[in-house]
Design a protein around this motif. Sequence first.
Motif, mmCIF file in Angstrom:
data_model
loop_
_atom_site.group_PDB
_atom_site.id
_atom_site.type_symbol
_atom_site.label_atom_id
_atom_site.label_comp_id
_atom_site.label_asym_id
_atom_site.label_seq_id
_atom_site.Cartn_x
_atom_site.Cartn_y
_atom_site.Cartn_z
ATOM 1 N N GLY A 134 0.808 -1.207 0.000
ATOM 2 C CA GLY A 134 0.000 0.000 0.000
ATOM 3 C C GLY A 134 0.840 1.255 0.000
ATOM 4 O O GLY A 134 0.427 2.281 0.551
ATOM 5 N N GLY A 135 2.039 1.183 -0.585
ATOM 6 C CA GLY A 135 2.924 2.332 -0.682
ATOM 7 C C GLY A 135 3.771 2.572 0.554
ATOM 8 O O GLY A 135 4.586 3.492 0.585
ATOM 9 N N ARG A 136 3.662 1.737 1.606
ATOM 10 C CA ARG A 136 4.428 1.931 2.838
ATOM 11 C C ARG A 136 5.345 0.714 3.065
ATOM 12 O O ARG A 136 4.955 -0.427 2.800
ATOM 13 N N ARG A 137 6.553 0.993 3.575
ATOM 14 C CA ARG A 137 7.529 -0.079 3.796
ATOM 15 C C ARG A 137 7.154 -0.870 5.042
ATOM 16 O O ARG A 137 6.847 -0.297 6.088
ATOM 17 N N LEU A 138 7.157 -2.175 4.878
ATOM 18 C CA LEU A 138 6.807 -3.033 6.004
ATOM 19 C C LEU A 138 7.964 -3.083 7.002
ATOM 20 O O LEU A 138 9.125 -3.229 6.620
ATOM 21 N N ALA A 139 7.573 -2.986 8.278
ATOM 22 C CA ALA A 139 8.568 -3.095 9.348
ATOM 23 C C ALA A 139 8.470 -4.429 10.071
ATOM 24 O O ALA A 139 9.298 -4.746 10.915
ATOM 25 N N GLY A 140 7.437 -5.228 9.747
ATOM 26 C CA GLY A 140 7.260 -6.514 10.401
ATOM 27 C C GLY A 140 6.215 -7.334 9.669
ATOM 28 O O GLY A 140 5.831 -7.029 8.532
ATOM 29 N N ASP A 141 5.751 -8.418 10.311
ATOM 30 C CA ASP A 141 4.766 -9.299 9.693
ATOM 31 C C ASP A 141 3.416 -8.568 9.602
ATOM 32 O O ASP A 141 2.988 -7.888 10.546
ATOM 33 N N VAL A 142 2.753 -8.754 8.418
ATOM 34 C CA VAL A 142 1.441 -8.119 8.195
ATOM 35 C C VAL A 142 0.481 -9.141 7.593
ATOM 36 O O VAL A 142 0.846 -9.866 6.667
ATOM 37 N N ARG A 143 -0.768 -9.176 8.183
ATOM 38 C CA ARG A 143 -1.779 -10.077 7.604
ATOM 39 C C ARG A 143 -2.369 -9.418 6.358
ATOM 40 O O ARG A 143 -2.717 -8.245 6.382
ATOM 41 N N VAL A 144 -2.415 -10.172 5.260
ATOM 42 C CA VAL A 144 -2.881 -9.614 3.988
ATOM 43 C C VAL A 144 -4.347 -9.953 3.782
ATOM 44 O O VAL A 144 -4.895 -10.908 4.357
ATOM 45 N N ALA A 145 -4.957 -9.150 2.919
ATOM 46 C CA ALA A 145 -6.365 -9.351 2.563
ATOM 47 C C ALA A 145 -6.494 -9.300 1.049
ATOM 48 O O ALA A 145 -5.587 -8.838 0.342
ATOM 49 N N ALA A 146 -7.619 -9.776 0.538
ATOM 50 C CA ALA A 146 -7.837 -9.772 -0.900
ATOM 51 C C ALA A 146 -7.790 -8.335 -1.407
ATOM 52 O O ALA A 146 -8.384 -7.431 -0.813
ATOM 53 N N GLY A 147 -7.070 -8.106 -2.485
ATOM 54 C CA GLY A 147 -6.918 -6.795 -3.070
ATOM 55 C C GLY A 147 -5.628 -6.092 -2.656
ATOM 56 O O GLY A 147 -5.271 -5.061 -3.256
ATOM 57 N N ASP A 148 -4.944 -6.586 -1.644
ATOM 58 C CA ASP A 148 -3.672 -5.972 -1.243
ATOM 59 C C ASP A 148 -2.629 -6.177 -2.340
ATOM 60 O O ASP A 148 -2.568 -7.238 -2.974
#
Length: 589
Positions: free
Chosen positions: A72-86
């Motif tokens: 979503g344009g932001r750098r991940l800093a850790g684990d993220v749960r994804v959803a449809a459309g991500d």
Amino acid sequence: MRALLTHVSVRRSGNIARRDEEVDCEAVRVGRSLSNQIVLEGLAVSLQHAEFVARGDGVYLVPMPASTVLLGGRRLAGDVRVAAGDVARIGGYELRVVGLGENDCDLAIDIQHVEESQSGLAALLERSEIQLEHGLWTRRRWSWIVVVSILAATLIIPLATGYRGSWNTGPISNNHAQIANDCAACHSAFQPVKNTACLSCHPRIGSHADERAEFAHLDSLRCASCHLEHGGDDGLAALEDVSCASCHADLDAQHATEVGRASDFAGEHPEFTLHLLTPVPPVDGAPQAPEVKRVAWGPDVKEASGLEFDHFTHVGGVRQADSTRSNLRCDSCHVPDEAGRRMQPVDFEQHCRGCHALNYARGSKNMRQAEAHHGEPGELRRQLQLAFLDDVLLRQPGETERETKRRRLRLTRPGSKRAPEEQQLIDAVNKRADSAFTLLMSDKYCGQCHQLVPEGDPSDVAPVAITQAWFGDTLFDHSSHASTRCGECHPRAAAHSEEAASADGFVRAEGTRPGEVPYGLTPSAELKASGFEPSRHASDVLILGESSCLKCHAGSLARPPDVASPCVMCHIFHHADLEPIASRSHSAP
């Protein structure tokens, strides 16, 4: 985890192509390595960049350490749960989550290359996070700070203040203390210490090997390659065995030599070499100096000393002047020198005449007490003639002592005119002197200790050559072995006779008084049980070989209770009897 991976690409015609791939794995890994389920190209992508992992509450996108993943344009800093459309952005690729838990798949992803990734160098620098090029403290500034600091500490401050501590590489040895503040005595600007600087103070330092041995390269070595200064008193001459072993481990393969291979005393080391003095017959009546004969030690090696002396007769039980018997102590004859390193030579007047008085005549009281001179046979004969002449040439009534000496001189001077009665007196004196000389030169007197020459002049004795140091070119020191009994190294010389010990009046000399040689005698039966025979001949070499030293000494890396014994403990590198290094034309500058 089951996943449907769809690779989307746009053809030149503008049509969209799709290629589906189903995978079944624990986690869907993303990266540049071919071992990943989703393989992406470009240096902006790490070998293992991220992974999709199914957990109890959904599917998570997990970025690897130091990897850049945008969601979503932001750098991940850790684990993220994804959803449809991500949509996740990795390098020049977009990974769009199009379904979760549909059609028996835990995850459905569309993978599309949307733009060229940044250059490989830019990607590497970004991942490396090297930031000295940016900001106030750049690498160039740090480099100048380091250079200026070094120059200030080592050059500017010493020149300005006179303090040269930063120039000192370490404490100087006590041997060179007198030149500790005179650097120029050894050093020249920006050059290693030359051999000429060392030889200016040590011009007589000997070479290591005879020049004929073709070891010229030894003289071309720098002194400092072995003698390292500025290490205090430790190390100036303490060489490691590897320095010696670099040549001696296979010396016979490099040069034609009889010197055995040696790399470590407890490992590879040849048997000891004896330096035996060998008598040389006189030339035109003039005595000759004995020669040194080098012989490898062995139990059957003999030496030609010219003597008939044997230890067992003396140590085994000696009859004294008062008819008693006793053992002689080792230090009755063998006395260390002032340094305690070697034993002083045995002297007849000091050590032997007490029992071997060499009385040779009867008659008057003076003659009964007279003792023969110990020395050359010719001098002995003359001494006997004078002694018998003095016995018969009594002072006449009214004659002064000077007149008596003058009359004796006239009788003994060659070519003097003598009256018939004076000639008879001289003949009688010579007859008595010849008789005494023959007695002394028999087995009863001189022949007890000396080998008599059977041919030619019966008054001759074999030249005497007593070896004072069997291992003459080593640094052996008796004082360093003061706690060791003499019999440990000289077992055949330290045996006494049980028969003598059982005789009446026998005195056993045992024990050691403080500061004296620890002799300690061994019964002959005990000696034989240990594999040795008491010494009964002067030709016996009364010292053991390498095996006796290995009881205590081991290699240079030995640990207690063994004694660490590097090469330089016993061996000399610079031999004083060889040509000085400075005088050799091929010596190093």
